[in-house]
Design an enzyme around this catalytic site. Structure first.
Site, PDB file in Angstrom:
ATOM      1  N   LYS A   1      -3.216  -1.395 -10.882  1.00 20.69           N
ATOM      2  CA  LYS A   1      -3.977  -0.726  -9.997  1.00 20.69           C
ATOM      3  C   LYS A   1      -5.420  -0.589 -10.475  1.00 20.69           C
ATOM      4  O   LYS A   1      -5.869   0.092 -11.677  1.00 20.69           O
ATOM      5  CB  LYS A   1      -3.552   0.843  -9.548  1.00 20.69           C
TER       6      LYS A   1
ATOM      7  N   LYS B   1      -2.660  -4.079  -7.224  1.00 16.93           N
ATOM      8  CA  LYS B   1      -3.556  -3.712  -6.128  1.00 16.93           C
ATOM      9  C   LYS B   1      -4.905  -3.642  -6.594  1.00 16.93           C
ATOM     10  O   LYS B   1      -5.256  -3.178  -7.800  1.00 16.93           O
ATOM     11  CB  LYS B   1      -2.900  -2.288  -5.693  1.00 16.93           C
TER      12      LYS B   1
HETATM   13  C1  PBG Z   1      -4.466   6.902  -4.452  1.00 15.93           C
HETATM   14  C2  PBG Z   1      -4.375   5.822  -3.811  1.00 15.93           C
HETATM   15  C3  PBG Z   1      -5.264   5.031  -3.300  1.00 15.93           C
HETATM   16  C4  PBG Z   1      -4.949   4.038  -2.364  1.00 15.93           C
HETATM   17  C5  PBG Z   1      -3.680   4.184  -2.305  1.00 15.93           C
HETATM   18  N1  PBG Z   1      -3.229   5.176  -3.149  1.00 15.93           N
HETATM   19  C6  PBG Z   1      -6.905   5.287  -3.238  1.00 15.93           C
HETATM   20  C7  PBG Z   1      -7.646   5.346  -4.603  1.00 15.93           C
HETATM   21  O1  PBG Z   1      -6.985   5.154  -5.720  1.00 15.93           O
HETATM   22  O2  PBG Z   1      -8.517   5.987  -4.608  1.00 15.93           O
HETATM   23  C8  PBG Z   1      -5.840   2.805  -1.577  1.00 15.93           C
HETATM   24  C9  PBG Z   1      -5.056   2.046  -0.615  1.00 15.93           C
HETATM   25  C10 PBG Z   1      -6.069   1.467   0.254  1.00 15.93           C
HETATM   26  O3  PBG Z   1      -7.395   1.358  -0.223  1.00 15.93           O
HETATM   27  O4  PBG Z   1      -5.612   0.832   1.031  1.00 15.93           O
HETATM   28  N2  PBG Z   1      -3.441   7.606  -5.054  1.00 15.93           N
END
Ligand code: PBG
Length: 322
Positions: free
Chosen positions: A193, A246
């Site tokens: 991520k 992601k």
């Molecule tokens: C946070 C989380 C995020 C997303 C999913 N879980 C945002 C972040 O890390 O700030 C983002 C998903 C998206 O942008 O569609 N646990």
């Protein structure tokens, strides 16, 4: 003799026979936002997505199943007044997420319910881990994540998905689930991520932007690819069932790279900013929405993803069946 690869494209019939990858609604996970309500509220940067109350969530699940989607990923929206530095609302068994999971599983036992495990929706700091003296406290966060996962499993979640990027959380969650009797609950680990700017609309939906600093001390540097292999090896060793990458399209190389390094299923997450870009261009009449969306989802399959999280799951599934 001239080589003629075009012979394999000569007709629809031939093309169908030699097609290497396919996309079907069965591959899709639909991420949805759930709040107390009553009613639903729009999310400006995500046209077509809403914060759903529980009755609307049940309707959404029914529509999803009818379109061939078998899995929903739930993200709770917590009112500012209920956020605190410990993210304590995350462990409230009567919180919106536990209630949503129970209602969904009661109405649709066959639906695969995936839950987000991270503190940011609940934390007044907007960070995924506990903040202690201005720093993200890795090890102090682990027991909270583990308790969250057990709470979700107890409510009926099929898959818990830690999106926090703390080190060691897959092992902590696996151990806690197993000792609580949930050895069949899957873990979808957000393995790679990235600290991406494509999460903006999601943070608007949850009002969860970090209140100070950024997430670069735990989410990965977009400049790094090799490091994703290290994260994947660790998550696999700690007991992850799925590895998630992601954002999605900008990181297809990471999906392809992990595909050659693991036998585990790989999930791709087409994130909020990607969805917003597609929608914005389509709304302006600049791209063909249906064709571009389906092409982008097929690209995940080609890169090596088994599972695709997309906010456009419902429309994609309907188009695939049409
Ligand atoms: C946070 C989380 C995020 C997303 C999913 N879980 C945002 C972040 O890390 O700030 C983002 C998903 C998206 O942008 O569609 N646990």
């Amino acid at each position: 003799m001239i080589q003629r690869p075009r012979r394999n494209r000569v007709s629809a019939g031939v093309r169908a026979l030699v097609r290497e990858h396919e996309l079907s609604p069965a591959h899709l996970v639909w991420p949805v936002f759930v709040h107390d309500g009553p009613g639903c509220t729009a999310i400006a940067a995500m046209p077509g997505c809403q914060r759903l109350d529980v009755p609307a969530l049940l309707d959404a699940a029914r529509e999803a199943l009818a379109a061939g989607i078998r899995a929903l990923a739930l993200f709770p929206v917590i009112p500012a007044a209920r956020k605190d530095p410990q993210g304590s609302a995350a462990l409230d068994p009567e919180g919106i997420l536990p209630r949503a999971i129970r209602s969904l599983k009661q109405a649709f036992p066959e639906l695969v319910v995936i839950t987000d495990v991270a503190l940011d929706p609940y934390s007044s700091d907007g960070h995924d881990g506990l903040v202690i003296e201005g720093r993200i406290a890795n090890d102090a966060t682990l027991p909270i994540l583990a308790q969250m996962a057990v709470l979700h499993a107890r409510c009926g979640a099929d898959v818990v998905a830690p999106s926090d990027m703390m080190d060691g959380r897959v092992a902590a969650i696996r151990q806690a689930l197993d000792s609580a009797g949930f050895s069949e609950t899957l873990i979808c680990s957000y393995t790679a991520k990235y600290a991406s700017s494509f999460y903006g609309p999601f943070r608007e939906a949850l009002d969860s932007a970090p209140r100070f600093g950024d997430k670069r001390s735990y989410q990965m540097d977009p400049a790094n690819a090799r490091e994703a292999e290290r994260e994947a090896a660790l998550d696999e060793a700690e007991g992850a069932d799925w590895l998630l990458v992601k954002p999605g399209l900008p990181y297809l190389d990471i999906i392809a790279r992990l595909r050659t390094h693991t036998c585990l299923p790989i999930a791709a997450y087409q994130v909020s900013g990607e969805y917003a870009m597609l929608k914005a261009a389509a709304r302006n009449g600049w791209i063909d929405e249906r064709a571009c969306l389906l092409e982008s989802l097929l690209a995940f399959r080609r890169a090596g993803a088994d599972i695709i999280f997309t906010y456009a799951a419902l429309e994609a599934a309907r188009w695939l069946r049409a």
